[in-house]
Scaffold this motif. Structure first.
Motif, short mmCIF file in Angstrom:
data_model
loop_
_atom_site.label_atom_id
_atom_site.label_comp_id
_atom_site.label_asym_id
_atom_site.label_seq_id
_atom_site.Cartn_x
_atom_site.Cartn_y
_atom_site.Cartn_z
N GLN A 12 -29.45 10.72 25.77
CA GLN A 12 -29.68 11.71 24.72
C GLN A 12 -28.89 12.98 24.99
O GLN A 12 -28.60 13.33 26.14
CB GLN A 12 -31.17 12.01 24.59
N HIS A 13 -28.53 13.65 23.93
CA HIS A 13 -27.81 14.90 24.08
C HIS A 13 -28.82 16.03 24.26
O HIS A 13 -29.76 16.15 23.51
CB HIS A 13 -26.95 15.17 22.86
N ILE A 14 -28.63 16.85 25.28
CA ILE A 14 -29.55 17.96 25.48
C ILE A 14 -28.81 19.28 25.37
O ILE A 14 -27.59 19.33 25.40
CB ILE A 14 -30.29 17.87 26.83
N SER A 15 -29.58 20.36 25.26
CA SER A 15 -28.96 21.65 24.94
C SER A 15 -28.39 22.38 26.14
O SER A 15 -27.64 23.33 25.98
CB SER A 15 -29.97 22.53 24.22
N ALA A 16 -28.74 21.97 27.34
CA ALA A 16 -28.18 22.63 28.52
C ALA A 16 -28.25 21.69 29.72
O ALA A 16 -29.18 20.89 29.83
CB ALA A 16 -28.95 23.91 28.83
#
Ligand code: GDP
Ligand code: MG
Length: 407
Positions: free
Chosen positions: A45-49
């Motif tokens: 999954q793509h995470i914000s940081a």
């Protein structure tokens, strides 16, 4: 202040750029090529940081939902970013949002590195990008300027090591220090309400160490840290300097840009949050934060401010140049106009956010207007928008404000 505990902390890097120029791809490529190989496969999954390691040193990357969000966070006092990467696609070159990004990045005062992405494409043209950026006061080092341009490809991975080494170089110059023994302070980069978990905040630790069981207050929310997961989604007991992860335990969802601070007791945390909530409600009711050109003029007359930050929006490029040129010329010895951003087009939410992030900034529109929703938001945020249809009126108003004659 006892500085004996201070240590060098990893840099926090924010990536911005025009849509589709490859921000997400670049972030994903950096992440997948730089985490320990055993864990690389697990990232879906793509995470914000997230934090990576390069040459034994850590770097934290933040993916903002846009440059407006970046400035909105700054407006809230969360200066999480140390270095800004502006991504420009080597085939497309500078696009309208690239120009906005340049203004937002410059306003932040952070050092800027330009990553020229998609260098794997046959149509890639580094010189074109350099020329376009140089026209916007972003002159490449090899052209006698001070901005590093690094050619990269998020597809092949080319240039990424170069980019990371450059970030480390910039970080060294910045001498980023923090105190791991201090009271914990962390900035919220994203927060949401999750089913079964309650409020979940993604944070970057700016000072101290965030630990399980810490009593925390975060803007008007508070709680006790009951779970922490790191940037790989694994449960951990603590997050160190510049590290990022999610925190569970707040009573409500905080806003992005809110600052989380450790407290000695749960009572203290609750009291502070409650007081702040009351204060916020009172402020909301009075809505007296608006700074008008007249008020700025008064402050200038009293010698309290030395510059008038403005954002200029016009209907055509010709009038933009004329207005910008005239405004930059009207300065007396003490006060001057600072053009935070100048662009062609209607007054948008991005302009509002940029104005909120620069204290006392006023938006000047020539033959353009804010749309209904932007107008209402400006009112709520306390941002002044003055619109004109005669250039001389605009210039006269600013002249009067600068000489402190409006009040
Ligand atoms: P964002 O909107 O800036 O986050 O851009 P994305 O990362 O979503 O990329 C937009 C499009 O450009 C996607 O189709 C990517 O596959 C493509 N892209 C991104 N980086 C590269 C690159 O280095 N080379 C090539 N050829 N395509 C790329
Ligand atoms: Mg993206």
């Amino acid at each position: 202040v006892d500085i004996s505990h201070f240590v060098t902390r990893p840099p926090v890097v924010t990536i911005m750029g025009h849509v589709d120029h490859g921000k997400t791809s670049l972030l994903d490529k950096i992440r997948s090529s730089k985490v320990a190989s055993g864990e690389a496969g697990g990232i879906t999954q793509h995470i914000s940081a997230y934090t990576i390691e390069q040459s034994g040193q850590k770097i934290t990357f933040v993916d903002t939902p846009g440059h407006a969000a970046f400035s909105a966070m700054r407006a809230r006092g969360a200066d999480v970013t140390d270095i800004v990467i502006i991504v420009v696609a080597a085939d497309d070159g500078v696009m309208p949002q690239t120009e906005e990004v340049i203004s937002h990045a410059k306003a932040s005062g952070c050092p800027i590195i330009v990553a020229v992405n998609k260098m794997d494409k046959e149509t890639a043209n580094m010189d074109m990008v350099k020329a376009q950026m140089a026209e916007r006061e972003m002159t490449p080092v090899d052209w006698g300027g001070d901005v590093e341009f690094i050619g990269v490809s998020a597809h092949t991975g080319m240039g990424i090591d170069d980019l990371l080494e450059n970030i480390l170089l910039q970080a060294e110059i910045l001498e980023l220090k923090a105190d791991p023994k201090a009271k914990v302070k962390a900035a919220v980069v994203e927060a949401s309400l999750e089913k079964g978990r309650g409020p979940v905040a993604t944070v970057i630790v700016q000072n101290g160490i965030l630990r399980l069981g810490d009593n925390i207050v975060c803007d008007t929310t508070y709680g006790r840290v009951k779970a922490i997961t790191n940037d790989l989604g694994k449960p951990v007991k603590e997050l160190g300097l510049s590290e990022t992860g999610t925190v569970l335990g707040l009573n409500e969802v905080p806003a992005a840009g809110a600052i989380m601070v450790g407290q000695d007791s749960d009572k203290e945390a609750r009291d502070i949050a409650t007081k702040r909530a009351e204060h916020a409600r009172a402020k909301e009711l009075s809505k007296s934060t608006k700074v008008s050109l007249e008020e700025m003029s008064g402050l200038i007359a009293e010698g309290k401010i030395k510059q008038l930050p403005v954002i200029i929006k016009t209907d055509v490029a010709g009038s933009l140049e004329a207005i910008k040129g005239s405004l930059e010329k009207i300065q007396n010895d003490e006060v001057k106009v600072k053009v935070v951003h100048a662009g062609v087009g209607g007054i948008t939410e991005s302009d509002l956010v940029l104005a909120s992030a620069s204290e006392g900034c006023i938006i000047l529109g020539f033959n353009v207007r804010p749309t209904g929703s932007v107008k209402n938001k400006a009112k709520a945020d306390g941002v002044t928008i003055n619109t004109y249809s005669i250039i001389y009126d605009l210039i006269d108003d600013v002249k009067d404000a600068l000489s402190g004659m409006m009040s």
